[in-house]
Design a protein around this motif. Structure first.
Motif, mmCIF file in Angstrom:
data_model
loop_
_atom_site.group_PDB
_atom_site.id
_atom_site.type_symbol
_atom_site.label_atom_id
_atom_site.label_comp_id
_atom_site.label_asym_id
_atom_site.label_seq_id
_atom_site.Cartn_x
_atom_site.Cartn_y
_atom_site.Cartn_z
ATOM 1 N N PRO A 5 0.808 -1.226 0.000
ATOM 2 C CA PRO A 5 0.000 0.000 0.000
ATOM 3 C C PRO A 5 0.842 1.278 0.000
ATOM 4 N N ILE A 6 1.965 1.251 0.701
ATOM 5 C CA ILE A 6 2.861 2.411 0.704
ATOM 6 C C ILE A 6 3.473 2.594 -0.675
ATOM 7 N N MET A 7 3.851 1.483 -1.304
ATOM 8 C CA MET A 7 4.427 1.548 -2.643
ATOM 9 C C MET A 7 3.446 2.188 -3.626
ATOM 10 N N LEU A 8 2.191 1.764 -3.566
ATOM 11 C CA LEU A 8 1.185 2.303 -4.487
ATOM 12 C C LEU A 8 0.964 3.793 -4.275
ATOM 13 N N ALA A 9 0.929 4.222 -3.016
ATOM 14 C CA ALA A 9 0.718 5.640 -2.727
ATOM 15 C C ALA A 9 1.875 6.479 -3.250
ATOM 16 N N ALA A 10 3.113 6.014 -3.034
ATOM 17 C CA ALA A 10 4.275 6.745 -3.540
ATOM 18 C C ALA A 10 4.273 6.759 -5.066
ATOM 19 N N GLY A 11 3.937 5.622 -5.672
ATOM 20 C CA GLY A 11 3.898 5.550 -7.127
ATOM 21 C C GLY A 11 2.862 6.461 -7.745
ATOM 22 N N ALA A 12 1.727 6.605 -7.076
ATOM 23 C CA ALA A 12 0.678 7.493 -7.595
ATOM 24 C C ALA A 12 1.149 8.939 -7.612
ATOM 25 N N GLU A 13 1.864 9.341 -6.562
ATOM 26 C CA GLU A 13 2.382 10.713 -6.524
ATOM 27 C C GLU A 13 3.464 10.919 -7.579
ATOM 28 N N ILE A 14 4.302 9.916 -7.769
ATOM 29 C CA ILE A 14 5.329 9.998 -8.806
ATOM 30 C C ILE A 14 4.691 10.169 -10.182
ATOM 31 N N MET A 15 3.654 9.400 -10.464
ATOM 32 C CA MET A 15 3.017 9.479 -11.774
ATOM 33 C C MET A 15 2.283 10.799 -11.969
ATOM 34 N N ARG A 16 1.767 11.368 -10.887
ATOM 35 C CA ARG A 16 1.130 12.687 -10.993
ATOM 36 C C ARG A 16 2.156 13.717 -11.455
ATOM 37 N N ILE A 17 3.344 13.670 -10.862
ATOM 38 C CA ILE A 17 4.394 14.627 -11.214
ATOM 39 C C ILE A 17 4.988 14.300 -12.589
ATOM 40 N N TYR A 18 5.065 13.020 -12.916
ATOM 41 C CA TYR A 18 5.595 12.559 -14.207
ATOM 42 C C TYR A 18 4.840 13.197 -15.372
ATOM 43 N N ALA A 19 3.564 13.450 -15.170
ATOM 44 C CA ALA A 19 2.720 14.007 -16.224
ATOM 45 C C ALA A 19 2.848 15.527 -16.345
ATOM 46 N N THR A 20 3.676 16.144 -15.504
ATOM 47 C CA THR A 20 3.824 17.597 -15.507
ATOM 48 C C THR A 20 5.171 18.003 -16.101
ATOM 49 N N ASP A 21 5.361 19.276 -16.246
ATOM 50 C CA ASP A 21 6.647 19.824 -16.693
ATOM 51 C C ASP A 21 7.494 20.098 -15.447
ATOM 52 N N PHE A 22 7.992 19.032 -14.835
ATOM 53 C CA PHE A 22 8.686 19.146 -13.550
ATOM 54 C C PHE A 22 10.103 19.704 -13.723
ATOM 55 N N ALA A 23 10.621 20.271 -12.640
ATOM 56 C CA ALA A 23 11.975 20.816 -12.626
ATOM 57 C C ALA A 23 12.962 19.753 -12.149
ATOM 58 N N VAL A 24 14.209 19.900 -12.569
ATOM 59 C CA VAL A 24 15.278 18.991 -12.171
ATOM 60 C C VAL A 24 16.377 19.800 -11.491
ATOM 61 N N VAL A 25 16.807 19.337 -10.316
ATOM 62 C CA VAL A 25 17.863 19.996 -9.552
ATOM 63 C C VAL A 25 19.036 19.031 -9.441
ATOM 64 N N THR A 26 20.253 19.547 -9.460
ATOM 65 C CA THR A 26 21.443 18.718 -9.292
ATOM 66 C C THR A 26 21.901 18.767 -7.841
ATOM 67 N N LYS A 27 22.055 17.584 -7.232
ATOM 68 C CA LYS A 27 22.495 17.493 -5.849
ATOM 69 C C LYS A 27 24.009 17.661 -5.742
ATOM 70 N N GLY A 28 24.494 17.680 -4.531
ATOM 71 C CA GLY A 28 25.918 17.875 -4.285
ATOM 72 C C GLY A 28 26.796 16.791 -4.883
ATOM 73 N N ASP A 29 26.243 15.582 -5.047
ATOM 74 C CA ASP A 29 27.023 14.496 -5.642
ATOM 75 C C ASP A 29 26.864 14.439 -7.155
ATOM 76 N N ALA A 30 26.282 15.483 -7.734
ATOM 77 C CA ALA A 30 26.090 15.639 -9.175
ATOM 78 C C ALA A 30 24.958 14.775 -9.727
ATOM 79 N N SER A 31 24.208 14.105 -8.870
ATOM 80 C CA SER A 31 23.068 13.316 -9.341
ATOM 81 C C SER A 31 21.821 14.190 -9.381
#
Length: 265
Positions: A5-31
């Motif tokens: 159930p936790i996996m599904l809830a996290a996946g639903a939020e990921i897919m909501r954002i996946y459908a948008t023009d989301f921003a990408v930030v680079t972390k300190g380790d360059a990822s």
């Protein structure tokens, strides 16, 4: 303990954002990191606190912020969005990952690929005895019928699987010691799941990975009858930051195997 159930809830939020023009930030380790990584992790942390309030959680974005809870022999490892590069390129090969670690071993794990509509989970009990590994299709936020999965007994050449975003000459050189008939590229922890399903046999990883990248897939693969070893043949262990006092959760180079026992070439 049901992580799905936790996996599904996290996946639903990921897919909501996946459908948008989301921003990408680079972390300190360059990822790269996105809003999806951060929001999915928040959902997972809240969910784990609800079902297992006494078990500490090591999560990728919390770790990136320098927040490491004190752990003993039992803790969760969480990668809320493994395969962020795949998420950004929108090829669908990204996963949600949760694993429970006991005494350095992944004993329970779940991997969810929300864009592919597939989920895998498995457990390994005392003395390495498997509680079984399973996969199911996910549609409209619901998990379908679970089916048992296991590693295959290869006949003839092996199927190797490797990273879609990482690789190199060292990996190719390692595979030359085996009778490899085919190579499949895949993103994120899907590589472990392909072996667990019997669709591949070997996955060498010579690049840098972190414990949260591998623990859930490792748990599923072990439950399916496979194994993950360092290059000297020892089981890949977890919680190294506290066991070895080395201050890091980086994995050594490793190889994931199905039913492959010896070098065949």
């Amino acid at each position: 303990m049901d992580l799905n159930p936790i996996m599904l809830a996290a996946g639903a939020e990921i897919m909501r954002i996946y459908a948008t023009d989301f921003a990408v930030v680079t972390k300190g380790d360059a990822s790269p990191v996105t809003e999806a990584d951060q929001k999915a992790e928040a959902i997972i942390l809240a969910g784990l606190k609800h079902i297992a309030p006494g078990i500490p959680v090591i999560a990728e974005e919390e770790a990136a912020a320098g927040r490491f809870p004190t752990t003993a022999g039992t803790f969760f490892l969480v990668d809320p969005l493994d395969g962020t590069k795949e998420f950004i390129s929108k090829n669908g090969e990204f996963t949600v990952n949760i694993a429970l670690i006991e005494d350095g071993r992944p004993v329970l794990g779940a991997v969810y690929a929300p864009a592919l509509g597939k989920i895998w989970w498995g457990s390994v009990g005392l003395n390495g005895k498997s509680g079984g590994a399973f996969m199911a299709e996910v549609a409209n936020g619901a998990i379908g019928e679970a089916r048992p999965i296991s590693v295959r007994q290869p006949e003839g050449g092996l199927i190797a699987v490797g990273s879609r975003s990482h690789g190199g000459a060292e990996t190719q050189a390692y595979l030359e010691a085996y009778a490899v008939a085919d190579f499949v590229a895949a993103g994120s922890s899907l590589k472990f799941c392909l072996i667990a399903e019997g669709r591949a046999d070997i996955y060498p990883r010579m690049g840098r990975t972190m414990e949260w990248d591998t623990a859930a897939g490792d748990a599923v693969l072990r439950a399916a009858g496979g194994r993950v070893e360092t290059l000297d043949g020892q089981p890949l262990k977890y919680g190294k930051r506290f066991q070895d006092n080395d201050g890091d959760y980086a994995n050594p180079h490793f190889v994931a195997f199905g039913a492959v026992e010896t070098r065949l070439a």
